[in-house]
Enzyme design. Sequence first.
Site, PDB file in Angstrom:
ATOM      1  N   SER A  67      -8.370   0.307  -3.664  1.00  0.00           N
ATOM      2  CA  SER A  67      -7.618  -0.258  -2.440  1.00  0.00           C
ATOM      3  C   SER A  67      -6.122   0.747  -2.782  1.00  0.00           C
ATOM      4  CB  SER A  67      -7.139  -1.839  -2.717  1.00  0.00           C
ATOM      5  OG  SER A  67      -5.945  -2.102  -2.165  1.00  0.00           O
ATOM      6  N   GLY A 121      -0.202 -16.708   2.921  1.00  0.00           N
ATOM      7  CA  GLY A 121      -0.929 -17.681   3.645  1.00  0.00           C
ATOM      8  C   GLY A 121      -1.480 -17.315   4.891  1.00  0.00           C
ATOM      9  N   ASP A 169     -10.334 -20.405   8.229  1.00  0.00           N
ATOM     10  CA  ASP A 169      -9.957 -19.112   7.951  1.00  0.00           C
ATOM     11  C   ASP A 169     -10.989 -18.076   8.333  1.00  0.00           C
ATOM     12  OD1 ASP A 169      -7.809 -20.461   7.266  1.00  0.00           O
ATOM     13  OD2 ASP A 169      -7.824 -19.605   5.105  1.00  0.00           O
TER      14      ASP A 169
HETATM   15  C1  GLA Z   1      -5.753 -22.744   3.729  1.00  0.00           C
HETATM   16  C2  GLA Z   1      -7.350 -22.991   3.586  1.00  0.00           C
HETATM   17  C3  GLA Z   1      -7.836 -23.494   5.048  1.00  0.00           C
HETATM   18  C4  GLA Z   1      -7.366 -24.478   5.252  1.00  0.00           C
HETATM   19  C5  GLA Z   1      -5.638 -24.497   5.082  1.00  0.00           C
HETATM   20  C6  GLA Z   1      -4.976 -25.818   5.539  1.00  0.00           C
HETATM   21  O1  GLA Z   1      -5.672 -21.688   4.506  1.00  0.00           O
HETATM   22  O2  GLA Z   1      -8.142 -21.691   3.320  1.00  0.00           O
HETATM   23  O3  GLA Z   1      -9.303 -23.704   4.749  1.00  0.00           O
HETATM   24  O4  GLA Z   1      -7.587 -25.864   4.623  1.00  0.00           O
HETATM   25  O5  GLA Z   1      -5.443 -23.969   4.052  1.00  0.00           O
HETATM   26  O6  GLA Z   1      -5.251 -26.018   6.831  1.00  0.00           O
END
Ligand code: GLA
Length: 383
Positions: A67, A121, A169
Amino acid sequence: MNLKKLVLRAEAKFMKTSMLLFFAPGRVNLIGEHLDYNGGLVLPCAIDLGIYGVVAPRDDALVRCFSENVPFLGVIEFSLSQLMYEKKHGWANYVKGMLKETKATCGFDLYVRGNLPNGAGLSSSAALEILVGTIVNRLENRQMSATAIALCGQKAENNFIGVQCGIMDQFVIAHAQEGHAMLLDTSNLSFSLVEANFLDYCLVIGNTNKRRALSDSKYNERRSECEQGLRDLNTVLDIPYLCALKAADLDKYAYLIDNPVVFKRVRHVVTENERVKKAFEALKLRNLQEFGKLLNASHLSLKHDYQVTGLELDTLVALHQAYGAIGARMTGAGFGGCMIALMPKAHLNEVLREISQEYQQITHLVPDFYLVTAGKGANQYGY
Ligand code: GLA
């Protein structure tokens, strides 16, 4: 990013030619937080930042990966027959987890570069998982659907990495369509798309740059609090997941939940689910004022009932609201990481500069801002 040059660097590193280029985006969740493990609705979109992977198949069972974002780890090498978590392999553990879940058989050389901030995030880990799933699908000529790849990604995270995340996600990263947000019903994985058009407003992602320390263990803790709430409710009701309870029925059944903390978690979950429904309709009708109000309400619920915000997220959200956002909220798991705001396009740079200064005075951290548009899902890239 100059993709031609990226491919050339990959080819030089692995002494290969004709390597293939893939991309998996990060994601941002517009509303519907901590609902995807409660059978609820979520409204995420993929963003135009993500991870590129340049790959060439090998004729043995070795995987070598490098990477550009973590060059000091050098080329990490392992065999498909020995996919074990090793701390020293850092980011490559996500690759291993995905190879294990997809039961990959074809070795490859993989060169990676991302423009997503790590651990902020925006789902850099899910992006990497889905990138690898898309690569396996292509190199081994499988017919895995985007949903199948997403489910493998979630399992890799649950079983290999040890975070009990939901499906949001990985699902949106595998399925997203450019210019659109996705209303995903996590109880049955059905979804509908809505144009992510914010008219005179701009979707700003603000990174608090607060390290999400303990976030994984706190995440798992919230998850078990929800399970406790479901068990309590099911002493009388018969519901498969928390989001099957209507917000209007919450008071009626409140007596079943003894622990006040568990009750607050449940209240967030069921009220947030209602907000997502309303937000989807508002976005469809381009009623951005209403959409913005729902974002603000979501943040308050995450702050007071789910308790996953903290000084940095609360400050950055409040500053955006004070400087003209029609809606702002934390996004993702919380405990640091990113927030989103719908800001008027006019004078945006000046306004963000002011916000940055005030945020620094309060938190002693420097925020980052990303102006994103809704991007497409993971794919092989023509360049
Ligand atoms: C993280 C997790 C998701 C979801 C969010 C909160 O991103 O990977 O699956 O639970 O937190 O909404």
